[in-house]
Write an enzyme that holds these catalytic residues in place. Structure first.
Site, mmCIF file in Angstrom:
data_model
loop_
_atom_site.group_PDB
_atom_site.id
_atom_site.type_symbol
_atom_site.label_atom_id
_atom_site.label_comp_id
_atom_site.label_asym_id
_atom_site.label_seq_id
_atom_site.Cartn_x
_atom_site.Cartn_y
_atom_site.Cartn_z
ATOM 1 N N GLU A 224 -5.189 22.369 -6.815
ATOM 2 C CA GLU A 224 -6.506 22.349 -7.452
ATOM 3 C C GLU A 224 -7.432 23.383 -6.812
ATOM 4 O O GLU A 224 -8.189 24.067 -7.509
ATOM 5 C CB GLU A 224 -7.105 20.946 -7.347
ATOM 6 C CG GLU A 224 -8.300 20.707 -8.228
ATOM 7 C CD GLU A 224 -7.987 20.790 -9.720
ATOM 8 O OE1 GLU A 224 -8.930 21.014 -10.505
ATOM 9 O OE2 GLU A 224 -6.816 20.661 -10.109
ATOM 10 N N GLU B 119 -0.322 13.361 -7.887
ATOM 11 C CA GLU B 119 -1.219 12.257 -7.524
ATOM 12 C C GLU B 119 -0.944 10.943 -8.249
ATOM 13 O O GLU B 119 -1.275 9.875 -7.724
ATOM 14 C CB GLU B 119 -2.681 12.660 -7.767
ATOM 15 C CG GLU B 119 -3.259 13.589 -6.720
ATOM 16 C CD GLU B 119 -3.096 15.053 -7.096
ATOM 17 O OE1 GLU B 119 -3.850 15.874 -6.581
ATOM 18 O OE2 GLU B 119 -2.202 15.363 -7.910
#
Length: 732
Positions: free
Chosen positions: A115, A135
């Site tokens: 990210e 995640e």
């Protein structure tokens, strides 16, 4: 180890190199997040900085957010401990920075690490760099807005929902990576790229603002609709999957920034749910299995295991051989005759071909793996093997004979392992003088697929042998859990009441297929009776005999399996079981088995007043699994496992006990995460009082153990460490 930190160096070219330093994977710990904010603010404000390159120390960019923070949040129940990364850092300081930022990515960029990279204005990567957003495996959502804009919606959803990583080469083809260069050139190229953006020679791209790869709104909604349906099938009751898709849609409909704001809000909601607690618990529990007192902490180094012999080419032996050759370990497969040997080799070849067909193995790797296999009918090839794994039928005389022969045929350093699932290792090695080399290597079927390796040690097994087998387990991509020696060891010992309690319920008048349905609803992939069909009735009878002999005070001896065998049934093996098996269709309940079940009830004669008991779905689950908790308490008290979380890992990986589901019955919510973790969530006192009530109604099978009674009455969690005064076979 030095404290996590972020450094910045400004070169003569005006490029600031900001470096993450938090070995081994540069996890985004709280000091790292704070350091990044400080360095980006400094670089933005300095007049001598024209452009910025973000990189990681030690050949790795970042493995993502520091999962230790999750534990702190769960322990404190305070979500404010989570730092703001997605908005304050990635959007405000990186993506909206007035100076161009290039990510120089090497080794891995996972989760929050990727990210960060996607928030930069370009990404340059070294070859074979691993890129992914895993995640969901921790019960939360990843960054949802930039990946669809860089690689396209369908590919992004696949990567997120499957937690599937890709290489930098694939990332370049998809548009996630701008260039792939050698590790030696990585910083040089990244610096020049950043300067080119500053000089407007290369485009200054903010990923969050792109829409060219999203398609039309109607197309995007159709893709999301299909993804939701698939997620309901593959991940039922996992809220993070549907939440992930909802947040992606928010960004497509209302813009990337709106998506990021919703993402931050939903992330904080999900991290506090029991789903995340269970998954994070299993994550740390799995890491803890690699720490074994008096084995991994005494300075020993693992010896290399390059050649392994497997005795027995049946279902287990062929699976064990497959697991080794797939990971570049040479295997000698021994059988008693040519017919059995050929059958074993063909099974191994089918295992490997199956992986190719499913896209999990390339044809080249499959060919190389099969070159690592040799079949033999005698011990002539055993003179230089580093380990032997015996995988024959559960016969004590046969195993003792084999181990006596192995002692003579193998070199003195050779590890002598058995794949027995129930038999005491001291009995297996009784007729040898090499007790220090004898160890259990208990694989779960299918052995080349199931991730658990239960390593069983006796009082005389050497620490070196244990360490060597742990190392081999990791090489062949298993999770090794070291346990003590007893009938059934840890997993089968803890779960032997599982099948017995199911048969007891049948004798009490509960429908077989309703029991399986309740257990599937709880979260196990199949119920106890479909599992019985799958294992085969001969195996079930032999296993039950061992447990009845070892634990006569708490065994329930049901006539069901014997009756099924006498009727000519043997489960899936001969297509005749409690279910019918037709190629290409799911197993279906076989109504013709009902007279056999009625005969079982007549012979058992335990229905109160001769009438079936009335139970809810919740009570079925409790009456089957609470006896498992009870036996797990005995396993903990006797020190068969090093720590309670080892039993959680073993139950999840070996018995497919739910690690993540939130199961709701009659408005009672149960958090899973392994058998002990689940029991603590339910409450030791509730388990104890339920078992005590059933023991008064239905006998000693349900009688609470001393350990459970003590923990329940004192309010101590079952997972709390066992006192040093207790018996501790696993810690010897």
């Amino acid at each position: 180890m030095a404290a996590p930190r972020v450094t910045m160096e400004v070169g003569n070219d005006g490029v600031a190199i900001i470096t993450l330093i938090n070995p081994p994977v540069n996890a985004l710990a709280i000091p790292i997040v704070a350091g990044l904010k400080d360095k980006f603010e400094e670089a933005t404000s300095r007049d001598d900085v024209k452009a910025i390159v973000l990189t990681g120390n030690g050949g790795r960019f970042s493995g993502g957010f520091d999962i230790n923070v999750f534990q702190k949040v769960h322990g404190a129940g305070d979500v404010s401990l989570m730092p703001d990364v997605s908005v304050e850092l990635v959007v405000n300081l990186i993506e909206d920075c007035k100076k161009p930022i290039v990510a120089a990515v090497e080794g891995l960029a996972l989760g929050g690490g990727l990210e960060l990279a996607m928030g930069c204005h370009a990404r340059i990567a070294a070859p074979k760099t691993q890129l992914g957003l895993p995640e969901l495996t921790l019960g939360v959502i990843p960054g949802t807005q930039r990946l669809p804009r860089l690689v396209g919606l369908s590919k992004a959803i696949e990567m997120m929902l499957l937690s599937k990583s890709i290489t930098s080469e694939e990332g370049w083809k998809l548009g996630l990576i701008d260039a792939v260069v050698t590790s030696e050139e990585l910083l040089k190229v990244s610096r020049l790229w950043a300067l080119d953006i500053a000089a407007r020679r290369k485009p200054w791209i903010r990923s969050l603002h792109r829409t060219d790869k999203l398609g039309s709104l109607s197309e995007a909604r159709e893709v999301l609709k299909l993804a939701r349906l698939q997620a309901k099938k593959t991940a039922p009751n996992m809220p993070q999957h549907q939440a992930c898709l909802d947040v992606i849609e928010e960004g497509i409909v209302h813009g990337g920034y709106s998506g990021v704001l919703k993402e931050a809000k939903v992330f904080k909601e999900l991290v506090m749910l029991d789903t995340s607690r269970g998954l994070v618990h299993v994550f740390f529990a799995q890491r803890a299995t690699s720490k074994v007192p008096n084995v991994t902490d005494i300075g020993l180094k693992p010896r290399g295991v390059r050649k392994v012999a497997v005795i027995g080419g049946g279902l287990m032996g062929s699976g064990i051989a497959t697991a080794h050759i797939l990971n570049n370990i040479y295997v000698v497969l021994k059988e008693v005759n040519s017919e059995y040997l050929l059958k074993g080799i063909k099974t191994i070849e089918a295992n490997v071909r199956g992986l190719v067909t499913r896209g999990k193995l390339t044809q080249d790797k499959a060919n190389n793996a099969l070159k690592m296999l040799k079949g033999v009918l005698d011990y002539s090839e055993f003179k230089d093997v580093d380990m032997v794994i015996e995988a024959v039928i559960e016969s004590v005389p046969l195993k003792q004979k084999i181990f006596s022969e192995l002692e003579k045929a193998c070199p003195p350093h050779c590890i002598l392992a058995t794949n027995t699932s129930t038999i005491d290792l001291n009995i297996v090695g009784e007729k040898t003088s090499s007790q220090d080399r004898i160890i259990g290597a208990h694989f779960f079927s299918p052995a080349h697929v199931m991730p658990l390796l239960e390593i069983v040690r006796t009082e005389r097994t050497s620490a070196q042998v244990i360490l060597d087998l742990m190392t081999v387990g990791k090489i062949i991509k298993k999770v090794p859990v070291v346990v003590g020696n007893c009938t059934g060891f840890a997993v089968n010992r803890a779960f032997f009441p599982y099948s017995q309690s199911a048969r007891l319920l049948v004798s009490l008048g509960v429908d077989v297929f309703r029991i399986d349905s309740a257990i599937r609803s709880f979260g196990l992939p199949i119920g106890p009776f479909q599992l019985l069909d799958l294992a085969g009735y001969g195996v079930a009878a032999a296993t039950s005999k061992e447990f009845d002999k070892a634990f006569p005070d708490r065994s329930f001896q049901s006539p069901l399996v014997d009756l099924l065998l006498k009727s000519g049934r043997n489960g899936k093996a001969n297509g005749k079981g409690l279910y019918t098996y037709e190629k290409g269709s799911k197993p279906k309940p076989d109504p013709s088995v009902l007279p056999i079940i009625e005969e079982c009830r007549r012979l058992s004669n335990i229905m109160p007043g001769g009438k079936p008991i009335s139970v809810t779905e919740k009570e079925i689950v409790e009456m089957i699994l609470f006896p498992v908790v009870n036996e797990s308490c005995r396993v903990l008290e006797e020190g068969i496992v090093v720590r309670a979380s080892d039993l959680d890992v073993a139950s999840v990986l070996g018995m497919s006990f739910p690690s993540y589901r939130i199961v709701t019955f009659s408005k009672l919510v149960w958090r899973c995460g392994g058998i002990v973790f689940w029991a603590d969530a339910v409450g030791a006192n509730y388990v104890y009082t339920s078992l005590k009530k059933w023991s008064q109604l239905y006998g000693n099978f349900f009688k609470p153990s001393r350990f459970l009674e003590e923990r329940a009455t004192k309010g101590i969690p079952l997972s709390a460490p066992v006192s040093s005064s207790s018996t501790s076979r696993a810690r010897l």
